[in-house]
Write a protein that holds these residues in place. Structure first.
Motif, PDB file in Angstrom:
ATOM      1  N   LYS A 236     -22.629  22.930  17.292  1.00  0.00           N
ATOM      2  CA  LYS A 236     -22.089  23.967  16.409  1.00  0.00           C
ATOM      3  C   LYS A 236     -21.950  25.322  17.094  1.00  0.00           C
ATOM      4  O   LYS A 236     -21.175  26.163  16.667  1.00  0.00           O
ATOM      5  N   ASN A 276     -21.942  19.021   8.710  1.00  0.00           N
ATOM      6  CA  ASN A 276     -21.423  17.946   9.541  1.00  0.00           C
ATOM      7  C   ASN A 276     -20.531  17.014   8.734  1.00  0.00           C
ATOM      8  O   ASN A 276     -20.383  15.848   9.057  1.00  0.00           O
ATOM      9  N   PHE A 278     -17.484  16.885   8.619  1.00  0.00           N
ATOM     10  CA  PHE A 278     -16.285  16.431   9.338  1.00  0.00           C
ATOM     11  C   PHE A 278     -16.473  15.044   9.947  1.00  0.00           C
ATOM     12  O   PHE A 278     -15.510  14.338  10.182  1.00  0.00           O
ATOM     13  N   VAL A 279     -17.731  14.664  10.163  1.00  0.00           N
ATOM     14  CA  VAL A 279     -17.974  13.356  10.788  1.00  0.00           C
ATOM     15  C   VAL A 279     -17.467  12.230   9.890  1.00  0.00           C
ATOM     16  O   VAL A 279     -16.915  11.240  10.355  1.00  0.00           O
ATOM     17  N   ARG A 284     -10.198  11.884   8.846  1.00  0.00           N
ATOM     18  CA  ARG A 284     -10.390  11.649  10.288  1.00  0.00           C
ATOM     19  C   ARG A 284      -9.279  10.763  10.858  1.00  0.00           C
ATOM     20  O   ARG A 284      -8.885   9.773  10.243  1.00  0.00           O
ATOM     21  N   GLY A 420     -14.722  20.568  14.932  1.00  0.00           N
ATOM     22  CA  GLY A 420     -15.099  20.169  13.580  1.00  0.00           C
ATOM     23  C   GLY A 420     -14.438  21.028  12.519  1.00  0.00           C
ATOM     24  O   GLY A 420     -14.254  20.600  11.385  1.00  0.00           O
ATOM     25  N   THR A 460     -16.613  12.390  17.506  1.00  0.00           N
ATOM     26  CA  THR A 460     -17.496  13.555  17.475  1.00  0.00           C
ATOM     27  C   THR A 460     -18.684  13.316  18.410  1.00  0.00           C
ATOM     28  O   THR A 460     -18.882  12.210  18.920  1.00  0.00           O
TER      29      THR A 460
END
Lengths: 573, 189
Positions: A236, A276, A278-279, A284, A420, A460
């Motif tokens: 980050k 997190n 975005f994981v 995606r 991200g 990621t």
């Protein structure tokens, strides 16, 4: 050297180490139980669990004179000649009574407590507790109360160690938490209207030895004994906190800091811990797509690798290497950046290598303890810069590349992402529109990916092995914990395939190769230890394995190993 | 070791007599067993049951391990606190729980979803052993059938309905067992 005697065993510690008796005993392989002491916080000696018998040994005569009372081990410095006895009946009886006293008004609601499985009360109960409850007191029970956006308080489970209070005063410096009332009515609380919402608030959940403070985000999500831990590095910001991701059945449940005196000590910020999403974001990128006749068509990976070459090499071979820009994102690991740079210069040696866009948000935020959240929101700027400098004939930064695109000097680009957060706006992406070819490798759709001719899905940091160099030049290795999303390939695998290498990408091998090729990384020849290697100063602290893992919880094996502070080993898959 | 070694003792099978060689003795032995069972069944005190018209009796239904049920508390709410101990103890990994904060004032956590795959279950009773609140119990329902695999995956509602179905015949085990042991209910621990 100072000589300390612990339960009859003599150990030597350095003159300037400033250890307390708990730490010194731990070196001797003797574990002294404690709740309130934390190596990163001030000493209050309030839990009384660590009381031991101490004394001094006269160097000349060898005579030992003991202190008549028990003293707190956390508050007693280990000096030359200190004698510690941790297994006498007196010490044992005290541990027993303290444990009983704490459990008197503990609800023992372990079945529904999130801390169960990593609770110090549970662990110590088996070692030091009474076998049965002698008092028939029904503890009061209270519902969960939110002290802040990430912190939940179960007041009845609290053992009043005041670690959380000291954390907010000494580390984050905001001081939101306090102890209200006295004696058996004492409780942790905040002032009405002043919740604990500082940017490091998640740490109080970690340092709570019992289930009083629980992470609201992880609450009731999973029992901790189902979780598998993998060592990771936070991406980050450029501080590069050493972390552990806790995963079960390919689902990321939580992230916790890992002790690293060279980067983050015991702490990490809430952004790294909680942001997190975005994981697992539904948008995606999960498969290779190519633009044909103004429509996206899916492509399989072997063809994709060929298409990358077609798109990229055509520009270089038709116009000359400097007209092709290969952008190395600061989210790539060093190994991946090395492979991509090697691929770029293998097409033509004068291909323009570019350091990807460095996201900078606001200013560095320094907390009271010195912990800093950096404005530079990427993990590996330094590593990528060094690789670009080593391989590139004319290394460029992102803005330099944009200028060259505007003048028409750059006619094709291979851009890697991995950000991200949204990283490029429509106006900036529009500058790439007139390029002859544009290959984008990213994790999330972006205005740039929409303009690309070929889009490759990347992964990621949670899904790949790799090493990152933080702002201070500290290289740390992270391992994967999740399988790549959808049909994505690990970026290193993609680059390795592009280079025509056979087999599966192995980050450790590539790092060795990198260490041999690029002088900046020369120290990584034998891999990277858990606390990292400083590639700039060449000096870093290597904590003893017994000093690691003290922040969250002793390992489940501590009982058999005889020490509660042993390193939390990464379980083998 | 050679065949003529002195430590080897050679033995010979006993020779069969004439009845043995005609297999008469074993034949009549077998026929006698058949006849014994035949006559005892005709007499009516045999082992054959007319299932399903005639249900078998269990010695002690409290310790029988049949289909699971999820018990309800006095207010009719699910007793389970979603502690996952049954899922942890389960050797067949057939229990899947999603825990969440309870909507009730006096409870902290409850199962949002509680699913048992009865096809995977090996009916070992470890879940029942592990449960700290006596929420999951195995009933004496043994003839569990279904027309599809999906039907055999029991969710929370179905497990609670098994409780409603069986509670009359089989009260909650913790109470019954305590009574059987001559103790007042609820002081088991």
């Amino acid at each position: 050297m100072a000589t300390i005697t612990v339960d009859g065993k003599e150990i030597e510690i350095g003159d300037n180490e400033r250890l307390n008796v708990i730490q010194a005993a731990d070196r001797a392989g003797v574990s002294i139980p404690f709740y309130c002491w934390h190596p990163g916080l001030s000493v209050v000696a309030s839990c009384r669990m660590c009381l031991v018998e101490t004394g001094t040994k006269n160097k000349e005569t060898g005579e030992i004179s003991m202190v008549p009372k028990l003293v707190p081990a956390c508050q007693t410095p280990a000096k030359d000649g200190t004698v510690v006895v941790t297994n006498s009946p007196k010490v044992k009886a005290n541990q027993n009574f303290v444990q009983e006293g704490i459990l008197l008004d503990h609800p023992v609601d372990c079945p529904i407590c999130d801390q169960a499985g990593e609770c110090w009360l549970q662990d110590y109960y088996f070692e030091f507790g009474h076998q049965e409850r002698r008092a028939d007191i029904h503890p009061f029970t209270s519902k969960r109360r939110e002290l802040g956006p990430h912190v939940s308080l179960f007041a009845d489970r609290c053992v009043m160690c005041s670690r959380c209070v000291r954390f907010t005063r000494e580390v984050s410096g905001e001081g939101e938490l306090m102890v209200i009332d006295r004696g058996s009515h004492a409780e942790i609380d905040v002032f009405p209207g002043f919740p604990i919402d500082n940017k490091m608030s998640g740490n109080v959940n970690d340092i709570c030895p019992v289930g009083a403070l629980c992470s609201t985000d992880f609450l009731y999500e999973q029992r901790v004994w189902f979780l598998e831990a993998q060592n990771s590095v936070c991406t980050k910001c450029s501080t590069g906190c050493a972390t552990q991701m806790h995963v079960n059945q390919n689902q990321l449940y939580r992230i916790q800091p890992r002790f690293n005196p060279n980067a983050n000590d015991w702490w990490m910020c809430d952004a790294g811990r909680y942001e997190n999403q975005f994981v697992t974001a539904p948008e995606r990128l999960d498969g290779v797509v190519i633009r044909r006749n103004n429509a996206w068509e899916p492509l399989d990976w072997p063809h994709a690798i060929r298409e990358v070459y077609n798109h990229v090499a055509d520009v270089a071979l038709n116009h000359g290497g400097s007209h092709l820009a290969v952008v190395l994102s600061p989210f790539l690991s060093c190994e991946e950046a090395y492979l991509l740079a090697s691929y770029a210069v293998s097409i033509l040696s004068d291909v323009t290598l570019v350091v990807g866009k460095i996201p900078v948000v606001g200013h560095d935020e320094k907390f009271k303890s010195g912990f800093t959240i950096r404005a530079e929101k990427c993990p590996n700027r330094r590593g990528v810069e060094e690789i670009v400098k080593h391989f590139g004939k004319q290394p460029l930064d992102w803005d330099g590349m944009l200028a060259k695109i505007a003048t028409g000097e750059i006619k094709g680009a291979y851009v890697t992402g991995g950000y991200g957060d949204p990283w490029i706006d429509d106006a900036e992406a529009a500058k790439f529109e007139h390029l002859e070819s544009l290959v984008v490798q990213d994790i999330l759709p972006s205005p740039l990916a929409r303009r690309a001719k070929l889009v490759l899905p990347g992964v990621t940091a949670f899904e790949k092995d790799g090493s990152y160099v933080n702002h201070a030049g500290l290289i740390q290795s992270a391992s994967w914990g999740l399988r790549p999303h959808g049909g994505a390939h690990v970026d290193g695998q993609t680059f390795s395939d592009l280079l025509g290498r056979r087999g599966i990408y192995n980050a450790a091998d590539v790092l060795k190769e990198l260490a041999a090729k690029v002088p900046f990384f020369a120290r990584c020849t034998d891999g990277v230890p858990p606390a990292g290697l400083n590639l700039v100063t060449g000096q870093e602290k290597h904590p003893l394995t017994t000093e690691l893992g003290t922040v969250t919880h002793p390992t489940p094996t501590f009982r058999s190993e005889g020490s509660r502070m042993l390193e939390v080993e990464t379980p083998t898959r | 070791m050679q065949p003529d070694d002195k430590s080897i003792k050679w033995v010979r099978e006993p020779q069969l007599g004439i009845a043995g060689r005609m297999y008469l003795t074993p034949l009549f032995d077998g026929l006698a067993t058949t006849a014994k069972h035949f006559f005892s069944t005709v007499k009516g005190d045999g082992f054959t049951r007319q299932f399903p018209e005639e249900r078998p009796e269990f010695g002690n239904p409290l310790i029988y391990r049949g289909v699971h049920r999820l018990n309800k508390d006095d207010e009719g709410r699910v007793k389970c606190v979603a502690c996952f101990l049954c899922a942890t103890a389960c050797p067949a990994h057939c229990i899947d729980i999603v825990g969440t904060e309870a909507p009730w004032k006096d409870r902290e956590k409850y199962p949002q979803s509680f699913v048992i795959d009865e096809l995977r279950c090996i009916f070992c009773g470890m879940c029942e052993e592990a449960c700290p609140v006596d929420a999951i119990e195995l009933t004496s329902l043994f003839d569990l059938t279904g027309a599809s695999r999906e039907e055999m995956i029991f969710d929370k509602e179905k497990l609670l309905s098994v409780y409603d179905m069986t509670v009359e015949a089989e009260p909650m085990k913790s109470k019954s067992m305590a009574e059987a042991a001559g103790q007042p209910a609820g002081k088991g621990h």
